[in-house]
Design an enzyme around this catalytic site. Structure first.
Site, PDB file in Angstrom:
ATOM      1  N   GLY A 151      70.737  60.999  76.195  1.00  0.00           N
ATOM      2  CA  GLY A 151      71.350  59.665  76.845  1.00  0.00           C
ATOM      3  C   GLY A 151      70.409  59.976  78.395  1.00  0.00           C
ATOM      4  O   GLY A 151      70.979  59.186  79.202  1.00  0.00           O
ATOM      5  N   SER A 152      69.524  60.733  78.576  1.00  0.00           N
ATOM      6  CA  SER A 152      68.974  60.899  79.868  1.00  0.00           C
ATOM      7  C   SER A 152      68.203  59.685  80.329  1.00  0.00           C
ATOM      8  O   SER A 152      68.346  59.353  81.482  1.00  0.00           O
ATOM      9  CB  SER A 152      67.964  62.017  79.752  1.00  0.00           C
ATOM     10  OG  SER A 152      66.952  61.874  78.985  1.00  0.00           O
ATOM     11  N   ASN A 153      67.431  59.113  79.313  1.00  0.00           N
ATOM     12  CA  ASN A 153      66.816  57.927  79.600  1.00  0.00           C
ATOM     13  C   ASN A 153      67.844  56.611  79.987  1.00  0.00           C
ATOM     14  O   ASN A 153      67.451  55.985  80.905  1.00  0.00           O
ATOM     15  CB  ASN A 153      65.794  57.320  78.744  1.00  0.00           C
ATOM     16  CG  ASN A 153      64.272  57.775  78.503  1.00  0.00           C
ATOM     17  OD1 ASN A 153      63.914  57.562  79.935  1.00  0.00           O
ATOM     18  ND2 ASN A 153      63.847  58.145  77.647  1.00  0.00           N
ATOM     19  N   ILE A 199      65.854  48.376  63.846  1.00  0.00           N
ATOM     20  CA  ILE A 199      66.534  47.356  64.154  1.00  0.00           C
ATOM     21  C   ILE A 199      66.664  46.266  62.904  1.00  0.00           C
ATOM     22  O   ILE A 199      65.607  45.701  62.611  1.00  0.00           O
ATOM     23  CB  ILE A 199      66.227  46.688  65.618  1.00  0.00           C
ATOM     24  CG1 ILE A 199      66.149  47.657  66.787  1.00  0.00           C
ATOM     25  CG2 ILE A 199      67.170  45.653  65.913  1.00  0.00           C
ATOM     26  CD1 ILE A 199      67.519  48.174  67.033  1.00  0.00           C
ATOM     27  N   ASN A 229      61.821  49.072  73.370  1.00  0.00           N
ATOM     28  CA  ASN A 229      61.563  50.291  72.972  1.00  0.00           C
ATOM     29  C   ASN A 229      60.498  51.140  73.861  1.00  0.00           C
ATOM     30  O   ASN A 229      59.776  50.662  74.250  1.00  0.00           O
ATOM     31  CB  ASN A 229      61.411  50.206  71.706  1.00  0.00           C
ATOM     32  CG  ASN A 229      61.709  51.722  70.926  1.00  0.00           C
ATOM     33  OD1 ASN A 229      62.646  52.666  71.013  1.00  0.00           O
ATOM     34  ND2 ASN A 229      60.499  52.141  70.238  1.00  0.00           N
ATOM     35  N   HIS A 278      58.542  54.553  73.438  1.00  0.00           N
ATOM     36  CA  HIS A 278      58.113  55.505  72.187  1.00  0.00           C
ATOM     37  C   HIS A 278      57.383  56.651  73.168  1.00  0.00           C
ATOM     38  O   HIS A 278      56.320  56.467  74.089  1.00  0.00           O
ATOM     39  CB  HIS A 278      56.919  54.798  71.545  1.00  0.00           C
ATOM     40  CG  HIS A 278      56.537  55.895  70.256  1.00  0.00           C
ATOM     41  ND1 HIS A 278      57.514  56.119  69.248  1.00  0.00           N
ATOM     42  CD2 HIS A 278      55.530  56.330  70.076  1.00  0.00           C
ATOM     43  CE1 HIS A 278      56.805  57.071  68.437  1.00  0.00           C
ATOM     44  NE2 HIS A 278      55.728  57.125  68.850  1.00  0.00           N
TER      45      HIS A 278
END
Length: 189
Positions: A12-14, A87, A101, A103
């Protein structure tokens, strides 16, 4: 008010970086974070950031009820911040060009099912690439396809390990993802 719903699968750092970027912006809210792994560290981050979060199983993720819930929020933008599941078509149809998203490579290279995390960096190095980076894109029905919104590059040196390359790519993610989201939100109207 613009509502951003976050989807994550791990650390969850982003997600934390995105929430912190918008922290002083009253016109942007994070009404929900969904994660497909019960023990993911992103739940600790969400708690600390006061972002409502919950686990989502595959059945609920594929359901029309989830699409309706996101519509009722209403979600102006869905951001996949390290989310690994594809999704469902119903969600893509309900939120066209509103699911972003990130990548960890320069798409269209090194994308597709199974290409995430260290696997991407290993593949980039094994292919002898001279550069890698990030791609932020609006998703479509295919893994790692859709409209490219932004790319940033970093060099790949002969002595890079997958871990070293991952650090370079993470720096690009943290530096650019929130600002690209911000710009995208402005143009959504």
């Amino acid at each position: 008010m613009k509502n951003i719903v976050l989807f994550a699968s791990g650390n969850g750092s982003n997600a934390e970086n995105i929430v912190n970027y918008f922290a002083k912006r009253e016109e942007v809210a994070f009404p929900l974070l969904l994660c497909n792994k019960r023990d993911a560290y992103v739940f600790e981050r969400a708690k600390r950031l006061k972002v409502p979060a919950r686990h989502i199983g595959r059945t609920e993720f594929q359901s029309d009820e989830l699409v309706r819930e996101l519509q009722q929020i209403p979600a102006d933008l869905i951001v996949l911040a390290g989310f690994l599941w594809q999704i469902p078509p119903a969600m893509i149809e309900a939120f066209p060009h509103r699911i972003l998203n990130i990548h960890p490579a320069l798409l269209p290279k090194f994308g597709g099912k199974g290409m995430y995390g260290e696997r991407v960096h290993e593949a980039v190095i094994a292919a002898g690439e001279k550069e890698s980076g990030i791609t932020i894109h609006a998703i479509d029905a295919d893994y790692d396809r859709g409209t490219v919104i932004f790319q940033a590059k970093c060099p790949v040196t002969p002595d890079d390990t997958p871990e070293m390359l991952a650090q370079k790519v993470h720096k690009l993610e943290y530096a650019h993802f929130p600002a690209v989201i911000d710009n995208y939100l402005e143009h959504l109207g």
